[in-house]
Design a protein around this motif. Structure first.
Motif, PDB file in Angstrom:
ATOM      1  N   TRP A  14       6.063  16.490  -1.966  1.00 60.69           N
ATOM      2  CA  TRP A  14       5.520  15.125  -1.902  1.00 60.69           C
ATOM      3  C   TRP A  14       5.616  14.587  -3.322  1.00 60.69           C
ATOM      4  N   SER A  15       6.739  14.029  -3.650  1.00 64.72           N
ATOM      5  CA  SER A  15       7.002  13.654  -5.034  1.00 64.72           C
ATOM      6  C   SER A  15       7.565  12.244  -5.099  1.00 64.72           C
ATOM      7  N   GLY A  16       7.159  11.488  -6.074  1.00 66.17           N
ATOM      8  CA  GLY A  16       7.627  10.114  -6.253  1.00 66.17           C
ATOM      9  C   GLY A  16       6.495   9.243  -6.737  1.00 66.17           C
ATOM     10  N   LYS A  17       6.298   8.117  -6.051  1.00 70.13           N
ATOM     11  CA  LYS A  17       5.228   7.200  -6.411  1.00 70.13           C
ATOM     12  C   LYS A  17       4.005   7.459  -5.542  1.00 70.13           C
ATOM     13  N   ALA A  18       2.830   7.128  -6.066  1.00 74.48           N
ATOM     14  CA  ALA A  18       1.594   7.303  -5.305  1.00 74.48           C
ATOM     15  C   ALA A  18       1.749   6.649  -3.936  1.00 74.48           C
ATOM     16  N   THR A  78      -3.953   6.610  -0.494  1.00 74.97           N
ATOM     17  CA  THR A  78      -3.391   6.623  -1.845  1.00 74.97           C
ATOM     18  C   THR A  78      -3.574   8.002  -2.467  1.00 74.97           C
ATOM     19  N   GLN A  79      -2.468   8.719  -2.607  1.00 71.90           N
ATOM     20  CA  GLN A  79      -2.508  10.054  -3.203  1.00 71.90           C
ATOM     21  C   GLN A  79      -1.800   9.996  -4.552  1.00 71.90           C
ATOM     22  N   GLY A  80      -2.605   9.888  -5.601  1.00 68.92           N
ATOM     23  CA  GLY A  80      -2.038   9.753  -6.943  1.00 68.92           C
ATOM     24  C   GLY A  80      -1.275  10.980  -7.386  1.00 68.92           C
ATOM     25  N   SER A  81      -1.636  12.149  -6.852  1.00 69.42           N
ATOM     26  CA  SER A  81      -0.986  13.378  -7.311  1.00 69.42           C
ATOM     27  C   SER A  81       0.484  13.433  -6.924  1.00 69.42           C
ATOM     28  N   ILE A  82       0.908  12.603  -5.953  1.00 66.29           N
ATOM     29  CA  ILE A  82       2.331  12.540  -5.619  1.00 66.29           C
ATOM     30  C   ILE A  82       3.149  12.152  -6.849  1.00 66.29           C
ATOM     31  N   ALA A  83       2.560  11.305  -7.697  1.00 65.52           N
ATOM     32  CA  ALA A  83       3.281  10.783  -8.855  1.00 65.52           C
ATOM     33  C   ALA A  83       3.174  11.682 -10.087  1.00 65.52           C
ATOM     34  N   ALA A  84       2.446  12.789  -9.991  1.00 60.23           N
ATOM     35  CA  ALA A  84       2.255  13.654 -11.157  1.00 60.23           C
ATOM     36  C   ALA A  84       3.567  14.319 -11.563  1.00 60.23           C
ATOM     37  N   SER A 141      -5.848  18.475   6.516  1.00 60.99           N
ATOM     38  CA  SER A 141      -4.490  17.986   6.747  1.00 60.99           C
ATOM     39  C   SER A 141      -3.526  18.738   5.825  1.00 60.99           C
ATOM     40  N   TRP A 142      -3.319  19.999   6.155  1.00 58.60           N
ATOM     41  CA  TRP A 142      -2.277  20.824   5.538  1.00 58.60           C
ATOM     42  C   TRP A 142      -2.365  20.880   4.016  1.00 58.60           C
ATOM     43  N   TRP A 143      -3.584  21.001   3.474  1.00 55.06           N
ATOM     44  CA  TRP A 143      -3.789  21.093   2.028  1.00 55.06           C
ATOM     45  C   TRP A 143      -3.161  19.908   1.300  1.00 55.06           C
ATOM     46  N   ALA A 144      -3.112  18.744   1.953  1.00 53.99           N
ATOM     47  CA  ALA A 144      -2.495  17.566   1.345  1.00 53.99           C
ATOM     48  C   ALA A 144      -3.554  16.670   0.720  1.00 53.99           C
ATOM     49  N   GLY A 145      -3.154  15.926  -0.302  1.00 56.25           N
ATOM     50  CA  GLY A 145      -4.042  14.934  -0.890  1.00 56.25           C
ATOM     51  C   GLY A 145      -4.455  15.265  -2.304  1.00 56.25           C
ATOM     52  N   ASP A 146      -5.123  14.311  -2.921  1.00 56.05           N
ATOM     53  CA  ASP A 146      -5.651  14.516  -4.268  1.00 56.05           C
ATOM     54  C   ASP A 146      -6.784  15.531  -4.247  1.00 56.05           C
ATOM     55  N   LEU A 147      -7.043  16.148  -5.401  1.00 56.81           N
ATOM     56  CA  LEU A 147      -8.073  17.169  -5.489  1.00 56.81           C
ATOM     57  C   LEU A 147      -9.461  16.549  -5.368  1.00 56.81           C
TER      58      LEU A 147
END
Length: 644
Positions: free
Chosen positions: A574-578, A548-554, A391-397
């Motif tokens: 993709w920035s803001g809260k998880a 839940t993608q925690g890296s959004i909140a990094a 899915s387009w290199w999206a998501g946590d590692l």
């Protein structure tokens, strides 16, 4: 230990392979001279005895080899010569015969065509094609003998769709890592089903250098993210692609298989195709359609191919798809015209675009196909190859340091391996992080999950593209997904099995605690019905991964906005809260999901369920899951009351 290869290490490995098995590096032999400017294209297809990619005195021409200008197709004469009408903008190309090989570039791209565009491209952002000027005196096509038999493999990759150099690094750590370390001795081609890039075509060279480590010829078709978006006419829209990879449609033979690459991305379609999104007052966009010129070429091409040869078609936009079953834009408008050209030949269709795995058997049927492709039941076997990018290199590692990118129908990121034996083939889905015997995952759809998922999906529908809201639920709110309460069982719980390469012929059984095997039922029958969506048809494990993608909140002091969260698509942050993936990316439906209702009287304690999947090739895959039944869920967090 997992090994991340640097580009230097990849190139070193490539050199080691090259030293063991010399590769035929070269190009098409173009002769400029007094004949330049003629209105007929001429040349010779020849056996390049000294491998210098030039027609030298004494080198023999090869008869009965197909050569085309992109419309007409001729067979070479006894002395290997050909003659074809010339057009100011054409691909002059040879169809590589079985038992022969064309030269490849240093990056393993086959050199089987001369691109002739007299005036060159219009002014394009990524350059397009330089003016070629008058037609050369001769365009000669070198070949060498290559004793590939009827048994061989090809690897099929869906959308790599790298938008940035960071994402090219992910290509290196997935496909590059695999190609550098895999045994490819039986692999004769790497096929990329479009969206090689994510709009930034300046990244092509780095991509080439990474994929070249496989030392295997690579064939490409263009996707809707490989086009020159500043082109005003479809005839120019793939010019940069043509410069880098070759013709936008072509054919070649290996063994008993005739491979065909097709261009079914018309851009811009505005004012050409009769769809609202193609209106003249709409923003320029693309449509899935095969041009008349291309169909004429294909008919001429197939006239020289035996009827019993397997035809493998690769296009970017699916011929038909479950994922976008009611969308005209994401399927092939004039599939009926293609079917008329193919006739009763054995055909396998390959595609990308949807970032899903779909194994569609001939005769299978979903609502929307007839309305949007002019064909109802699938006219031939079709495989949508998933996304190299997931899915387009999206998501946590994940454990490999790459975004997990769980795909829209629940499959992990991966690619297909096709093993050919004569005109027959066996298809296997492969991932970059599991053993090839792992072909499915399983989880439980419980009342607790359905309540959780309903809240997640409702929230995502309300805030479709925003990430600064606190979601109502996150992954941890699900609790332990392998812990079922007696109430869960009493109110309806079922086992869900997502078979990543599942098809209508796949069979799924499950056995509880060593008991009798019980059949699971595919949630979609593929008999013309509408897509079934919602929490009852969701894949709980995939949805949990996507939720839940925690890296959004990094966010860091040093990077600030520049490195906050993560980016994909055209630099979209993709920035803001998880937060979860966007709603259309969530697996609340799948064409390869099986369901088995759980007994409502399982006793409290530990249980096992053994799952057996038999695919359409009668290969059997197994896995066993341990789960608990409890009266009520315990506190899963720190039990602070013992320390008060």
């Amino acid at each position: 230990m997992h090994r991340i290869l640097t580009l230097t290490a990849l190139c070193t490995l490539a050199g080691a392979v090259l030293a063991k098995d010399p590769t035929y590096i070269g190009g098409v032999h173009v002769v400029r001279g007094a004949g330049d400017g003629a209105d007929m294209a001429r040349g010779t297809v020849f056996l390049d005895e000294n491998r210098n990619a030039q027609l030298d005195p004494g080198e023999a021409g090869l008869p009965n080899v197909q050569v085309s200008n992109g419309r007409e197709v001729v067979l070479t004469a006894e002395d290997g010569t050909y003659e074809l009408p010339a057009y100011d903008d054409m691909n002059l190309m040879v169809t590589k015969p079985a038992g022969y090989a064309t030269p490849v570039s240093a990056d393993m791209v086959p050199q089987f065509a001369y691109i002739h565009k007299v005036d060159g491209s219009p002014d394009l952002r990524f350059g397009g094609i330089d003016p070629t000027g008058p037609l050369p005196e001769a365009v000669n096509f070198p070949l060498i003998e290559d004793a590939v038999g009827a048994e061989f493999n090809c690897l099929i990759f869906g959308d790599a769709q790298a938008y940035t150099n960071r994402e090219i690094g992910y290509v290196r750590d997935t496909a590059g890592q695999m190609l550098a370390t895999a045994d490819l001795s039986d692999t004769e081609c790497l096929i990329f089903a479009g969206d090689v890039m994510g709009d930034d075509l300046s990244l092509y060279p780095r991509f080439k250098s990474i994929i070249a480590v496989g030392q295997t010829p690579q064939y490409f078709v263009g996707g809707n993210h490989d086009i020159d978006f500043d082109a005003e006419d479809d005839k120019d829209s793939f010019d940069t692609f043509r410069r880098e990879w070759g013709p936008e449609y072509y054919s070649f033979d290996i063994g008993d298989v005739h491979f065909v690459g097709l261009d079914n991305v018309r851009y811009p379609c505005n004012g050409v195709d009769p769809h609202p999104f193609c209106a003249t007052d709409a923003n320029h966009t693309y449509n899935g359609v095969i041009t008349g010129r291309q169909l004429e070429w294909l008919e001429n091409d197939l006239a020289n191919v035996p009827e019993d040869k397997l035809i493998v078609l690769t296009a970017h936009i699916p011929f038909q798809t479950f994922t976008d079953n009611t969308a005209a834009k994401h399927q092939t408008d004039n599939l009926d015209e293609l079917v008329a050209v193919l006739g009763d030949r054995p055909v396998l269709g390959l595609a990308g675009h949807t970032h899903t795995t779909e194994n569609i058997e001939k005769g299978e049927h979903f609502h929307g196909w007839e309305e949007n492709t002019n064909v109802g039941p699938a006219p031939f076997h079709q495989i949508i190859a998933g996304g190299l990018s997931g899915s387009w290199w999206a998501g946590d590692l994940n454990a490999q340091g790459v975004p997990h990118g769980t795909q829209r129908l629940g499959s992990p990121r991966g690619f297909y391996e096709l093993a050919f034996n004569g005109p027959e083939f066996v298809d296997t889905y492969r991932t970059f992080h599991t053993h090839e015997d792992e072909q499915f995952h399983a989880s439980f759809n419980t009342p607790r999950f359905r309540e959780w998922a309903e809240r997640l999906l409702t929230y995502r529908a309300l805030y479709e593209r925003e990430f600064d809201q606190t979601p109502p639920v996150v992954r941890r709110d699900l609790g332990d997904m392998l812990m079922l309460t007696t109430d869960d069982l009493a109110e309806g719980t079922w086992l869900t099995v997502n078979v990543w390469n599942g098809s209508a012929s796949s069979v799924v059984f499950a056995s509880l605690n060593g008991g009798d095997a019980m059949p699971a039922e595919r949630t979609q029958s593929g008999t013309g019905e509408e897509k079934l969506e919602g929490v009852d048809y969701a894949d709980p494990l995939a949805l949990a991964m996507q939720s839940t993608q925690g890296s959004i909140a990094a966010r860091s002091v040093d990077g600030g906005d520049e490195t906050a969260g993560f980016t994909t698509w055209q630099g979209t942050s993709w920035s803001g809260k998880a937060n979860p993936f966007q709603g259309w990316m969530l697996t609340d439906n799948s064409s390869h999901l099986w369901r088995l209702d759980m007994p409502n009287d399982l006793p409290v304690g530990l249980h096992t369920v053994e799952i057996t999947v038999t695919d359409r090739h009668d290969r059997v895959y197994r896995d066993t899951i341990a789960f608990e039944v409890v009266e009520e869920l315990p506190n899963l967090e720190w039990q602070a009351e013992f320390w008060e």
